[in-house]
Motif scaffolding. Structure first.
Motif, mmCIF file in Angstrom:
data_model
loop_
_atom_site.group_PDB
_atom_site.id
_atom_site.type_symbol
_atom_site.label_atom_id
_atom_site.label_comp_id
_atom_site.label_asym_id
_atom_site.label_seq_id
_atom_site.Cartn_x
_atom_site.Cartn_y
_atom_site.Cartn_z
ATOM 1 N N UNK A 30 0.803 -1.229 0.000
ATOM 2 C CA UNK A 30 0.000 0.000 0.000
ATOM 3 C C UNK A 30 0.837 1.280 0.000
ATOM 4 N N UNK A 31 1.942 1.367 0.740
ATOM 5 C CA UNK A 31 2.714 2.624 0.699
ATOM 6 C C UNK A 31 3.213 2.989 -0.685
ATOM 7 N N UNK A 32 3.240 2.053 -1.606
ATOM 8 C CA UNK A 32 3.684 2.365 -2.963
ATOM 9 C C UNK A 32 2.694 3.239 -3.715
ATOM 10 N N UNK A 33 1.465 3.366 -3.181
ATOM 11 C CA UNK A 33 0.465 4.227 -3.830
ATOM 12 C C UNK A 33 0.918 5.678 -3.793
ATOM 13 N N UNK A 34 1.571 6.045 -2.679
ATOM 14 C CA UNK A 34 2.052 7.427 -2.564
ATOM 15 C C UNK A 34 2.216 7.800 -1.113
ATOM 16 N N UNK A 35 3.259 8.555 -0.819
ATOM 17 C CA UNK A 35 3.535 8.947 0.564
ATOM 18 C C UNK A 35 3.354 10.442 0.788
ATOM 19 N N UNK A 36 2.809 11.138 -0.213
ATOM 20 C CA UNK A 36 2.551 12.571 -0.033
ATOM 21 C C UNK A 36 1.506 12.758 1.069
ATOM 22 N N UNK A 37 1.700 13.797 1.883
ATOM 23 C CA UNK A 37 0.808 14.008 3.020
ATOM 24 C C UNK A 37 -0.297 14.988 2.672
#
Length: 551
Positions: free
Chosen positions: A164-171
Motif C-alpha cells: 500500500x505505501x507504494x500508492x504514494x507517501x505525499x501528506x
C-alpha cells in the motif's frame, strides 16, 4: 449512499488529521539522538527503538540494536520493523513518563528480575531484559516477533503493509496518500459488505426458507441471528484491515478497544438470539408430548441459557474489550460461592428439588395433587417453587425442596376415578323388586360410555336400622374432576328414573308408629304387584332408555 459515504469520510479525516504518527507520547522525544544508541535504561532503549523507526527519522539499523538476537535467525532490521508494527496493530501507547529511567530497575511482580513489560495484558511476551550493562528486547521476545506479527495481521494481510505505501507517501490533512486511499476503500467496503449481507439475508435466506415451508421460522428466528452475524463479520473484517493503514497509535488506542469490545458483544447477542431458536425447537417437541411438565421446562431452559450467555459474554467483553483480568474475579467468585452456598442452603435445596421434579415427574401442570395441607391443581413449576391453585381459588407457592421431600398424592395420574355410595331402600321392598332393581343398576353402569365395564360392585349389601342397603361401587374413566362430576350426575339421574319406574322407595331416618288396621281403612303398607310385573317394568325401562339413546 454517496452522501452518507462522504459524511463518514469527512469524519475519519477530521479525526486523524491532527494525530501525530508516533507511538511515544508526553512530548518527551529528545531534540537529537547520537548515532551511537543509548541502551543504559528501559527509558533510553525505548526512545532509541521508537525514535529511529519514526517515519521522519527512519534508521531501522539503529533500532535493530535494541534487539537481543541471541539464538534468533532473520534480518534484524525486518524484525525491528515488525515489532513496531505489532505495537501499532495492538494499539499500545508508550508513555515515556511511565518508563523507568533506572539502569538497575527490577520488576517486583516478576520475582525481582531486571525486566520491564510494556503491557502485560495485550503483549505479555514483549519485554526488556538487562543483558550485561544494556537493556534490550529479550531473546524470548525477539523469537516471538514473527508469530505475533502473523497473529496481529492474519490471513496474509501483512503483505499489504509493504504494497500500500507504494500508492504514494505525499501528506494530505496529516495523513499519507496511501492511508487516505485505504480509509476510503474501507468505508466503501463497509457499505458494500452491508449491502451484500443484507441482500443475502433478507432476500436469499428468506426466499429459500419460504420455498421450503419455513418462512415463519426464518423471519422470526433465523433472520435476527443472520443480521447480527452479518454485523459481526463486518466488524471482524474491519478489525483485520484497519491495522494495515498504520494510522497514528493515538487513534488505535481507542479504535482497537472498540473493535475488541464489539466482537465479544456481537457474539453474545448472536448466541442470545440462538437461544430463542433452540427454545422454539424444543417447544415444538414439547407440544407433541402428552406431558405438560416439559412445556414448563422449555421457558425455564430458555431463561437459564440466556442468563448464562449474558454472564459469559460479559466476562469476555471485560477481558477482551476493557482488558479486565477476569481470573482474580473468577477466583473470588469461586471462594465467595462457598459462603453464598452456605448462606443460601434453602435456595439451593429448592433448586435441586425442582430438578428432581423435572426428572421424576411426580406430577404435571393441570394435575390435582394432595400433600398434607397442599390440596389443589398444579399451575406452574418453577426453579424455586411450584404454584398450586386451591379449590378456594387461592394460590399456594410451595418450595420445591419441600415437595421433593414430601409424600405427594397425585389424583391427576388416576386411570379410573372411583364413585362409591349406598342406596337405601325401605324395609317393605320385597326381595323380587330388590333383585330387579340391582339388575337395572348394573345395566345402567354397562350402558354409560365413561364407566369401567370390567370391574364394578353392585349388591344388596346390608340391613341397617332403617333401610335395606345396596352398595353402589363403580369407576369412571375420565381425565378431570369436572368430567367425573358430569358422569356422576348422569348416573344418579338414571338411578332415580329406574327407582321411579320400578316403584322403589328410598329410605331415610324416620320413626313409624304402627297401629292395628281398621276394617273400614286400608293400611299404610303399599301393595306390590309381584315378580312378573317387576320384570315387565324393568324391561320397559331398559327399552325406553335404549330408544332415547339411539334417537
Amino acid at each position: 449512499m454517496s452522501k452518507r459515504l462522504c459524511l463518514v469520510f469527512i469524519f475519519f479525516i477530521s479525526l486523524f488529521q491532527h494525530a501525530h504518527p508516533q507511538l511515544i507520547t508526553d512530548n518527551e522525544l529528545p531534540s537529537s539522538i547520537e548515532e551511537d544508541v543509548n541502551l543504559n535504561s528501559p527509558y533510553h532503549t525505548t526512545l532509541t527503538f521508537f525514535y529511529n523507526l519514526d517515519r521522519n527519522h527512519f534508521f531501522p539499523e539503529r533500532a535493530a540494536k535494541t534487539l537481543d538476537l541471541k539464538n534468533t535467525e532473520g534480518d534484524p532490521e525486518e524484525l525491528a520493523i515488525k515489532l513496531q508494527q505489532i505495537f501499532e496493530g495492538k494499539g499500545i501507547v508508550i508513555r515515556t513518563s511511565e518508563i523507568p529511567n533506572d539502569a538497575n530497575f527490577t520488576d517486583s511482580t516478576a520475582n525481582g528480575e531486571q525486566r520491564f513489560y510494556f503491557d502485560k495484558v495485550k503483549l505479555p511476551a514483549i519485554f526488556l531484559d538487562k543483558v550485561g550493562n544494556q537493556w534490550k528486547f529479550s531473546s524470548f521476545s525477539v523469537a516471538q516477533i514473527t508469530d505475533l506479527h502473523r497473529e496481529t495481521y492474519p490471513y496474509g494481510t501483512d503483505r499489504l503493509l509493504n504494497i500500500l505505501p507504494k500508492i504514494g507517501t505525499s501528506e494530505y490533512l496529516g495523513l499519507q496518500l496511501w492511508q487516505l486511499a485505504g480509509i476510503t476503500f474501507l468505508i466503501f467496503l463497509t457499505f458494500l459488505a452491508h449491502l451484500v449481507f443484507t441482500f443475502l439475508v433478507d432476500k436469499g435466506l428468506i426466499y429459500v426458507l419460504d420455498r421450503l415451508g419455513y418462512g415463519y421460522i426464518g423471519e422470526n428466528y433465523l433472520l435476527p441471528v443472520a443480521k447480527i452475524t452479518s454485523f459481526y463479520l463486518i466488524v471482524l473484517l474491519l478489525s483485520f484491515l484497519i491495522r494495515i493503514l498504520q494510522l497514528p497509535v493515538e487513534i488505535y488506542a481507542w479504535i482497537v478497544p472498540v473493535f475488541d469490545t464489539l466482537k465479544p458483544f456481537l457474539i453474545t447477542v448472536i448466541f442470545y438470539k440462538i437461544v430463542d431458536v433452540v427454545a422454539a425447537y424444543f417447544a415444538s417437541l414439547a407440544a407433541k408430548t402428552e406431558s405438560t411438565l416439559d412445556d414448563q421446562l422449555v421457558p425455564l431452559i430458555r431463561k437459564t441459557l440466556k442468563a448464562l450467555v449474558i454472564l459469559v459474554g460479559t466476562l469476555f467483553v471485560l477481558r477482551d474489550g476493557l482488558n479486565f483480568d477476569i481470573l482474580p474475579f473468577l477466583t473470588g467468585i469461586s471462594i465467595g460461592g462457598v459462603a453464598i452456598a452456605l448462606a443460601a442452603q434453602d435456595t439451593i435445596k429448592n433448586f435441586f428439588g425442582s430438578i428432581m421434579i423435572f426428572i421424576d415427574k411426580p406430577f404435571q401442570v393441570g394435575d390435582w395433587v394432595t400433600s398434607g395441607e397442599i390440596d389443589g391443581t398444579v399451575e406452574e413449576v418453577g426453579f424455586r417453587s411450584t404454584r398450586i391453585r386451591t379449590f378456594r381459588n387461592s394460590v399456594m407457592y410451595v418450595p420445591n425442596g419441600k415437595i421433593a421431600d414430601a409424600v405427594v398424592d397425585n389424583h391427576g395420574l388416576r386411570q379410573y376415578r372411583r364413585f362409591f355410595t349406598t342406596l337405601t331402600i325401605t324395609y317393605d321392598t320385597p326381595p323380587e323388586l330388590i333383585e330387579e332393581f340391582v339388575k337395572g343398576l348394573q345395566e345402567i353402569v354397562l350402558a354409560h360410555p365413561k364407566t369401567r365395564k370390567d370391574y364394578f360392585n353392585i349388591f344388596f349389601n346390608n340391613l341397617s336400622a332403617y333401610s335395606q342397603d345396596i352398595m353402589f361401587y363403580i369407576f369412571f374413566e375420565v381425565p378431570t374432576w369436572p368430567e367425573e362430576l358430569k358422569s356422576r350426575h348422569e348416573i344418579l339421574i338414571q338411578i332415580v328414573k329406574l327407582a321411579n319406574t320400578l316403584g322403589v322407595r328410598f329410605a331415610f331416618p324416620t320413626q313409624t308408629l304402627h297401629m292395628e288396621s281398621f276394617p273400614e281403612k286400608n293400611g299404610l303398607t303399599p301393595a306390590y304387584p309381584g315378580e312378573a310385573e317387576y320384570k315387565t317394568r324393568l324391561s320397559n325401562f331398559l327399552n325406553s332408555e335404549l330408544r332415547k339413546k339411539n334417537s
